[in-house]
Write an enzyme that holds these catalytic residues in place. Structure first.
Site, short mmCIF file in Angstrom:
data_model
loop_
_atom_site.label_atom_id
_atom_site.label_comp_id
_atom_site.label_asym_id
_atom_site.label_seq_id
_atom_site.Cartn_x
_atom_site.Cartn_y
_atom_site.Cartn_z
N LYS A 200 18.82 32.70 61.10
CA LYS A 200 19.87 31.68 61.31
C LYS A 200 19.18 30.32 61.40
CE LYS A 200 22.14 29.20 63.69
NZ LYS A 200 22.22 27.75 63.38
N GLU A 275 10.33 29.37 72.00
CA GLU A 275 9.41 28.24 71.75
C GLU A 275 10.25 26.98 71.92
OE1 GLU A 275 6.12 28.52 70.99
OE2 GLU A 275 6.30 30.68 71.23
N CYS A 309 7.69 19.23 68.26
CA CYS A 309 7.78 19.73 69.65
C CYS A 309 6.59 19.27 70.48
CB CYS A 309 7.87 21.25 69.64
SG CYS A 309 6.56 22.05 68.71
N GLU A 406 12.54 15.01 76.87
CA GLU A 406 12.08 15.05 75.48
C GLU A 406 12.97 14.16 74.63
OE1 GLU A 406 12.76 18.67 73.15
OE2 GLU A 406 10.70 18.50 72.45
P1 NAD Z 1 18.53 23.38 69.26
O1 NAD Z 1 18.12 24.14 70.46
O2 NAD Z 1 19.70 22.49 69.35
O3 NAD Z 1 18.87 24.39 68.07
C1 NAD Z 1 17.95 25.34 67.62
C2 NAD Z 1 18.67 26.47 66.94
O4 NAD Z 1 19.48 27.14 67.89
C3 NAD Z 1 19.62 26.03 65.82
O5 NAD Z 1 19.54 26.96 64.77
C4 NAD Z 1 20.97 26.08 66.49
O6 NAD Z 1 22.04 26.29 65.60
C5 NAD Z 1 20.79 27.28 67.41
N1 NAD Z 1 21.71 27.33 68.56
C6 NAD Z 1 22.29 26.28 69.20
N2 NAD Z 1 23.07 26.74 70.21
C7 NAD Z 1 22.99 28.09 70.20
C8 NAD Z 1 23.56 29.13 70.98
N3 NAD Z 1 24.38 28.86 71.99
N4 NAD Z 1 23.22 30.41 70.71
C9 NAD Z 1 22.37 30.70 69.70
N5 NAD Z 1 21.81 29.75 68.90
C10 NAD Z 1 22.11 28.47 69.15
O7 NAD Z 1 17.22 22.65 68.77
P2 NAD Z 1 17.09 21.58 67.58
O8 NAD Z 1 17.77 20.35 68.05
O9 NAD Z 1 17.49 22.21 66.29
O10 NAD Z 1 15.50 21.38 67.53
C11 NAD Z 1 14.83 20.51 68.34
C12 NAD Z 1 14.23 21.26 69.52
O11 NAD Z 1 13.38 22.30 69.08
C13 NAD Z 1 13.36 20.36 70.37
O12 NAD Z 1 13.63 20.58 71.73
C14 NAD Z 1 11.94 20.81 70.02
O13 NAD Z 1 10.99 20.56 71.01
C15 NAD Z 1 12.16 22.26 69.80
N6 NAD Z 1 11.03 22.82 69.02
C16 NAD Z 1 10.09 23.58 69.67
C17 NAD Z 1 9.00 24.09 68.98
C18 NAD Z 1 7.97 24.95 69.67
O14 NAD Z 1 7.19 25.60 68.98
N7 NAD Z 1 7.91 24.99 70.98
C19 NAD Z 1 8.86 23.80 67.62
C20 NAD Z 1 9.82 23.02 66.99
C21 NAD Z 1 10.91 22.53 67.71
#
Ligand code: NAD
Length: 502
Positions: A200, A275, A309, A406
């Protein structure tokens, strides 16, 4: 800092054909299927629509999990010999490599990042994931054990062994900042272990996941082994996270959604790897080599417009170098050229959306109102709402949102310190624990700081260096579990003990 608003079209035949190929579908059991509901994905630089995507929901999640469950025990996957599985992973890597320009163009258009960031950083990173885990498929080993059990029937012996078995159906849920790389970081170890997957991708950036699935099928991946559902997190993401047929959720995204997943996964006690977000410090010691530290710290925060991230969004500088470092960072920020991701002259593209740029602007405005001083950037652009200027802010106190939360944009706070202990206290004064960098020519200082910073990765004289061999995980609210390396594979395996009297 300059901003060019000239839009650019993809040059590769593959990217053009993909974009002109009509509405995109979801993939279930090897079949591409249209959904009744759809949504648009846009080029963040221009706001122009790129493609219509299928909007999967609970019904599609049901069908995709059923397909993944069936594929788990189908002989074409379950009995595929380990070396054949490894060869297939290698073939997928070759397919990504052969289409690297096309994939980089799609990633750039959909996410906003520059073509160079995708083509020379992230796409090679995705290829490396498949090549690294290709070698592991034939090296998943159990152990033979002689247990200390003395109550076996007379004349009999007890022996035991362990089997490493695929955990089952994996829901891989990925964010929008580095879409293809994040998908590869889950698919490669999951397939290596013999799992099946429902992928997804983030709703903002699904194009390269769709193209990758096409390439994986062409490379010979059996039907149902990887299924793809595009759509929204609260709809299809939530349905997958709650589904009793999913054994594990491999998630990269925000800490906020990570917390939600803890609840969603509790029904069948899914295994979770999370992550999550970060607020990573860069600590510049008085003996740092500024010819490395200034460009290195600048890249650590501004690369991918800060949507990384591990972005170094807090810079702590020992007082002797503070002025030089602040000037140097502001100069680096000022000379970056902003523009369309496919414009070869651009150093940075837009953020993923106007909303994300507005979020970043609100953090900077809040910091200004609380007395912080903007040394470089600090502005968005009315005529190009997804762009935000690379920004350096001084005078940010530990209680400000700018320092605690963040931002996920090209904004860093720079702060002086006197003693190393003070730097450590500041660096560790955060709920996050994803990464840090230390800049010093002293071996002792490097080791001492690396040991004392609470973060999953500590770089010395570099920032954001990644490779599949390097374990990557977060401490504190930055996550659970580790990706990459042998640890990354463990997430997708379960140990079964077979104990027998013979
Ligand atoms: P997000 O948490 O908004 O979304 C991530 C994914 O989760 C998307 O596919 C989204 O559709 C899905 N999602 C959202 N709500 C959900 C729910 N209730 N149930 C299941 N899935 C759901 O994150 P984003 O805005 O897409 O990405 C940015 C974030 O990702 C930042 O916080 C960044 O730090 C983090 N990130 C972390 C790493 C790492 O390795 N630690 C790497 C890249 C990004």
């Amino acid at each position: 800092m300059t901003l060019s608003l000239i839009p650019h079209a993809p040059k590769t035949e593959g990217a053009r054909a993909f974009l002109q190929g009509g509405a995109k579908k979801i993939l279930i059991d090897g079949e591409w299927i249209a959904t009744a509901a759809t949504f648009e994905t846009t080029d963040p630089a221009t706001g122009a629509p790129l493609a219509t995507l299928a909007r999967a929901g609970a019904a599609e999640a049901e069908a995709a999990v059923a397909a993944a469950q069936a594929a788990l025990s189908r002989p074409d996957w379950a009995r595929m010999l380990p070396m054949a599985r490894g060869a297939l992973l290698w073939k997928i890597a070759d397919a990504i490599e052969a289409h690297a320009d096309e994939l980089a163009e799609l990633e750039s258009l959909d996410q906003g990042k520059t073509f160079a960031t995708a083509r020379f950083g992230e796409i090679p990173g995705a290829i490396a994931q498949f090549r690294y885990y290709a070698g592991y498929a034939s090296k998943i080993l159990g152990t033979a054990i002689t247990p200390s059990i003395g109550y076996a029937p007379a004349g009999k012996q007890v022996m035991a062994y362990t089997r490493r078995e695929p955990i089952g159906v994996v829901a891989a849920i990925t964010p929008w900042n580095s879409p293809l790389l994040m998908a590869a970081m889950k698919l490669a170890p999951a397939l290596c272990a013999g799992c099946t997957v429902v992928l997804k991708p983030a709703e903002e950036t699904s194009l390269t996941a769709i193209r990758l699935c096409e390439l994986m099928l062409e490379a010979g991946l059996p039907a149902g082994v990887v299924n793809l559902l595009t759509g929204f997190g609260a709809e299809v993401g939530d349905a997958l996270a709650r589904h009793p047929g999913v054994a594990k959720v491999a998630f990269t995204g925000s800490t906020e959604v990570g917390r939600i997943l803890l609840g969603s996964a509790r029904g069948n006690l899914k295994k979770l790897t999370l992550e999550l977000g970060g607020k990573s410090p860069a600590i510049v010691m008085a003996d740092a080599d500024l010819s490395l530290a200034i460009p290195g710290v600048a890249r650590g925060i501004f690369a991918n417009s800060g949507q990384v991230c591990v972005a170094g969004s807090r810079v702590y500088v020992q007082r002797k170098l503070y002025e030089a470092m602040a000037e140097g960072l502001a100069r680096e920020a000022g000379r970056l050229r902003l523009g369309h991701g496919l414009d070869p002259a651009s150093d940075l593209g837009p953020l993923v959306s106007p909303d994300q740029a507005a979020r970043v602007a609100a953090y900077v405005a809040g910091g200004r109102a609380a007395g912080a001083e903007v040394l470089a950037g600090g502005t968005g652009f009315a005529e190009a709402p997804a762009f935000f200027a690379p920004t350096v802010v001084a005078g940010v106190t530990p209680d400000m949102a700018l320092m605690r939360e963040e931002i996920f944009g090209p904004v860093t706070a720079i702060t002086p310190f006197d003693e190393p202990e003070e730097a450590l206290a500041l660096a560790n004064d955060t709920d996050y624990g994803l990464a840090a960098s230390v800049w010093t020519e002293s071996l002792s200082a490097a080791h001492r700081m690396a040991a004392a910073v609470r973060a999953g990765t500590v770089w010395v004289n570099c920032h954001s260096y990644f490779s599949p061999e390097l374990p990557k995980g977060g401490m504190k609210t930055s996550g659970w579990g580790v990706e990459n390396g042998p640890n990354g594979l463990e997430n997708y395996l379960e140990t079964k003990t077979v104990c027998m009297v013979v």
